[in-house]
Scaffold this motif. Structure first.
Motif, PDB file in Angstrom:
ATOM      1  N   PRO A  45      23.002  -2.120  29.383  1.00 42.86           N
ATOM      2  CA  PRO A  45      21.983  -1.109  29.511  1.00 42.86           C
ATOM      3  C   PRO A  45      20.651  -1.520  29.143  1.00 42.86           C
ATOM      4  O   PRO A  45      20.480  -2.788  28.442  1.00 42.86           O
ATOM      5  N   ASN A  46      19.529  -0.816  29.271  1.00 39.13           N
ATOM      6  CA  ASN A  46      18.179  -1.217  28.689  1.00 39.13           C
ATOM      7  C   ASN A  46      18.309  -1.254  27.360  1.00 39.13           C
ATOM      8  O   ASN A  46      18.946  -0.639  26.398  1.00 39.13           O
ATOM      9  N   GLY A  47      17.623  -2.290  26.768  1.00 38.64           N
ATOM     10  CA  GLY A  47      17.438  -2.578  25.280  1.00 38.64           C
ATOM     11  C   GLY A  47      18.339  -3.223  24.660  1.00 38.64           C
ATOM     12  O   GLY A  47      18.609  -3.319  23.256  1.00 38.64           O
ATOM     13  N   GLY A  49      19.630  -6.216  24.721  1.00 39.70           N
ATOM     14  CA  GLY A  49      19.445  -7.702  24.497  1.00 39.70           C
ATOM     15  C   GLY A  49      19.738  -8.810  25.366  1.00 39.70           C
ATOM     16  O   GLY A  49      19.853  -9.774  25.195  1.00 39.70           O
ATOM     17  N   LYS A  50      19.556  -8.475  26.865  1.00 34.84           N
ATOM     18  CA  LYS A  50      19.612  -9.412  27.867  1.00 34.84           C
ATOM     19  C   LYS A  50      18.720 -10.376  27.993  1.00 34.84           C
ATOM     20  O   LYS A  50      18.733 -11.589  27.872  1.00 34.84           O
ATOM     21  N   SER A  51      17.648  -9.663  27.669  1.00 30.33           N
ATOM     22  CA  SER A  51      16.353 -10.889  27.881  1.00 30.33           C
ATOM     23  C   SER A  51      16.342 -11.841  26.563  1.00 30.33           C
ATOM     24  O   SER A  51      15.778 -12.808  26.591  1.00 30.33           O
ATOM     25  N   THR A  52      16.669 -11.093  25.332  1.00 29.72           N
ATOM     26  CA  THR A  52      16.654 -11.589  24.068  1.00 29.72           C
ATOM     27  C   THR A  52      17.728 -12.878  24.500  1.00 29.72           C
ATOM     28  O   THR A  52      17.508 -13.955  23.681  1.00 29.72           O
ATOM     29  N   LEU A  53      18.642 -12.513  25.232  1.00 30.32           N
ATOM     30  CA  LEU A  53      19.752 -13.641  25.179  1.00 30.32           C
ATOM     31  C   LEU A  53      19.107 -14.720  25.665  1.00 30.32           C
ATOM     32  O   LEU A  53      19.340 -15.990  25.579  1.00 30.32           O
ATOM     33  N   THR A 191      20.378  -8.720  35.401  1.00 32.09           N
ATOM     34  CA  THR A 191      20.106  -8.012  36.467  1.00 32.09           C
ATOM     35  C   THR A 191      20.767  -6.161  35.910  1.00 32.09           C
ATOM     36  O   THR A 191      21.536  -6.374  35.019  1.00 32.09           O
ATOM     37  N   HIS A 192      20.287  -5.371  36.493  1.00 36.13           N
ATOM     38  CA  HIS A 192      20.787  -3.988  36.217  1.00 36.13           C
ATOM     39  C   HIS A 192      21.632  -3.789  37.417  1.00 36.13           C
ATOM     40  O   HIS A 192      22.317  -2.834  37.485  1.00 36.13           O
ATOM     41  N   ASN A 193      21.386  -4.286  38.577  1.00 34.07           N
ATOM     42  CA  ASN A 193      22.461  -4.151  39.825  1.00 34.07           C
ATOM     43  C   ASN A 193      23.256  -5.246  40.326  1.00 34.07           C
ATOM     44  O   ASN A 193      22.459  -6.209  40.406  1.00 34.07           O
TER      45      ASN A 193
HETATM   46  N1  LIG Z   1      10.116 -10.703  20.065  1.00 36.34           N
HETATM   47  C1  LIG Z   1      10.889  -9.807  19.918  1.00 36.34           C
HETATM   48  N2  LIG Z   1      11.107  -9.687  18.245  1.00 36.34           N
HETATM   49  C2  LIG Z   1      11.861  -8.645  17.963  1.00 36.34           C
HETATM   50  N3  LIG Z   1      12.273  -7.783  18.664  1.00 36.34           N
HETATM   51  C3  LIG Z   1      12.138  -7.658  20.022  1.00 36.34           C
HETATM   52  C4  LIG Z   1      11.433  -8.765  20.624  1.00 36.34           C
HETATM   53  N4  LIG Z   1      11.490  -8.461  21.919  1.00 36.34           N
HETATM   54  C5  LIG Z   1      12.282  -7.644  22.333  1.00 36.34           C
HETATM   55  N5  LIG Z   1      12.574  -6.922  21.122  1.00 36.34           N
HETATM   56  C6  LIG Z   1      13.587  -5.723  21.050  1.00 36.34           C
HETATM   57  O1  LIG Z   1      14.826  -6.260  21.255  1.00 36.34           O
HETATM   58  C7  LIG Z   1      15.532  -5.150  21.900  1.00 36.34           C
HETATM   59  C8  LIG Z   1      16.423  -5.810  23.125  1.00 36.34           C
HETATM   60  O2  LIG Z   1      15.217  -6.238  24.133  1.00 36.34           O
HETATM   61  P1  LIG Z   1      15.426  -6.802  25.411  1.00 36.34           P
HETATM   62  O3  LIG Z   1      14.376  -6.970  26.126  1.00 36.34           O
HETATM   63  O4  LIG Z   1      16.268  -8.139  25.189  1.00 36.34           O
HETATM   64  O5  LIG Z   1      16.436  -5.698  26.110  1.00 36.34           O
HETATM   65  P2  LIG Z   1      17.055  -6.019  27.447  1.00 36.34           P
HETATM   66  O6  LIG Z   1      18.471  -5.771  27.655  1.00 36.34           O
HETATM   67  O7  LIG Z   1      16.682  -6.998  28.359  1.00 36.34           O
HETATM   68  O8  LIG Z   1      16.613  -4.558  28.032  1.00 36.34           O
HETATM   69  P3  LIG Z   1      15.971  -4.177  29.488  1.00 36.34           P
HETATM   70  O9  LIG Z   1      17.091  -4.181  30.463  1.00 36.34           O
HETATM   71  O10 LIG Z   1      15.015  -2.832  29.310  1.00 36.34           O
HETATM   72  O11 LIG Z   1      15.126  -5.159  30.232  1.00 36.34           O
HETATM   73  C9  LIG Z   1      14.654  -4.092  22.182  1.00 36.34           C
HETATM   74  O12 LIG Z   1      14.866  -3.043  21.429  1.00 36.34           O
HETATM   75  C10 LIG Z   1      13.535  -4.859  22.147  1.00 36.34           C
HETATM   76  O13 LIG Z   1      12.270  -3.921  21.442  1.00 36.34           O
END
Ligand SMILES: Nc1ncnc2c1ncn2[C@@H]1O[C@H](COP(=O)(O)OP(=O)(O)OP(=O)(O)O)[C@@H](O)[C@H]1O
Length: 246
Positions: A45-47, A49-53, A191-193
């Protein structure tokens, strides 16, 4: 007489490894290896941490625990962000910068190398356009060309199909699939899909609000597994070959 020839070049079996990795409070206890040619789809789901990974692999985000290791030449297709409309850079020059070492080694890639990269993603016709004047989908194609131009061994893709029409989505997935089959590029695809990549996904990493799970599509995309992950009832159905999660 038979002779054993010593192997001088070790076979590369892993391009990316997470060991007990965490970015708290998002996810923790992540143990994962990605092998050459593997297509790993990352869902959640959104937020969550996928992009964080992906950021931890790129070095833009720090783990709070554990390790992430890669020695692979890495390409990255970032999540869609529109370029400044006034950016005075042409597509061909932008992709040229990504190829090699253009600036770092004081060597400009040849025009034909750049054009090949653009042609591969179907964006050769955009080569002379200014980047900021392109549509969202066209910019996405240019990002693909940039990422692939460096001949990556590991390709990190953050929702790369956004803004692409169905036909272009299909072409993009086919391109990635061909890359990993022919050149053994490992693909980590956020991805979401899952449906556009259902047929090419080897494994899924599903990041949930409570924990995460890895496995094949059949192992992960199940009502009981996702219900556990979300802590609430989730059903998964297959409709006309597509997965529907409700
Ligand atoms: N550089 C950063 N430092 C600290 N927290 C961050 C940073 N970048 C993003 N976040 C937070 O980390 C959490 C996860 O963000 P991330 O972008 O990894 O989620 P995601 O799963 O990719 O979401 P989405 O599907 O909405 O793109 C969010 O709460 C975001 O606000």
């Amino acid at each position: 007489m038979t002779r054993t020839v010593p192997r001088t070049v070790p076979v590369q079996t892993t391009v990316l490894t997470f060991r007990d990795a965490a970015v708290e409070p998002l996810w923790r206890h992540l143990d994962l290896t990605v092998t050459p040619g593997e297509f790993l789809t990352v869902l959640g789901p959104n937020g969550v941490g996928k992009s964080t990974l992906l950021g931890t692999v790129l070095g833009t985000r720090r783990l709070t625990h554990g390790t992430v290791t890669t020695g692979a030449r890495t390409g990255y297709i970032p999540q869609q962000r529109m370029a400044d409309p006034d950016l005075p850079v042409r597509v061909r020059d932008l992709v040229g910068l990504a190829i090699g070492h253009g600036i770092l080694h004081n060597r400009r890639p040849s025009r034909s190398t750049v054009d090949r990269a653009l042609d591969e993603v179907g964006a050769l016709g955009l080569a002379d356009r200014r980047v900021g004047t392109l549509s969202g989908g066209q910019q996405q194609l240019v990002r693909q060309a940039q990422a692939l131009a460096g001949d990556p061994q590991l390709l990190l893709c953050d929702e790369p199909l956004l803004s692409l029409d169905l036909r272009t989505q299909r072409a993009a997935v086919e391109l990635l699939d061909r890359r990993r089959r022919e050149r053994r590029t490992a693909v980590v695809f956020v991805t979401h899909n899952i449906n556009p990549v259902l047929d090419v996904t080897d494994r899924i990493l599903y990041l949930g609000p409570r924990s995460h799970v890895t496995g094949t599509v059949d192992e992960v995309m199940r009502g009981d597994v996702l219900s556990d992950l979300y802590g609430t009832r989730v059903d998964v159905a297959r409709v006309n070959g597509k997965l529907v999660v409700v």
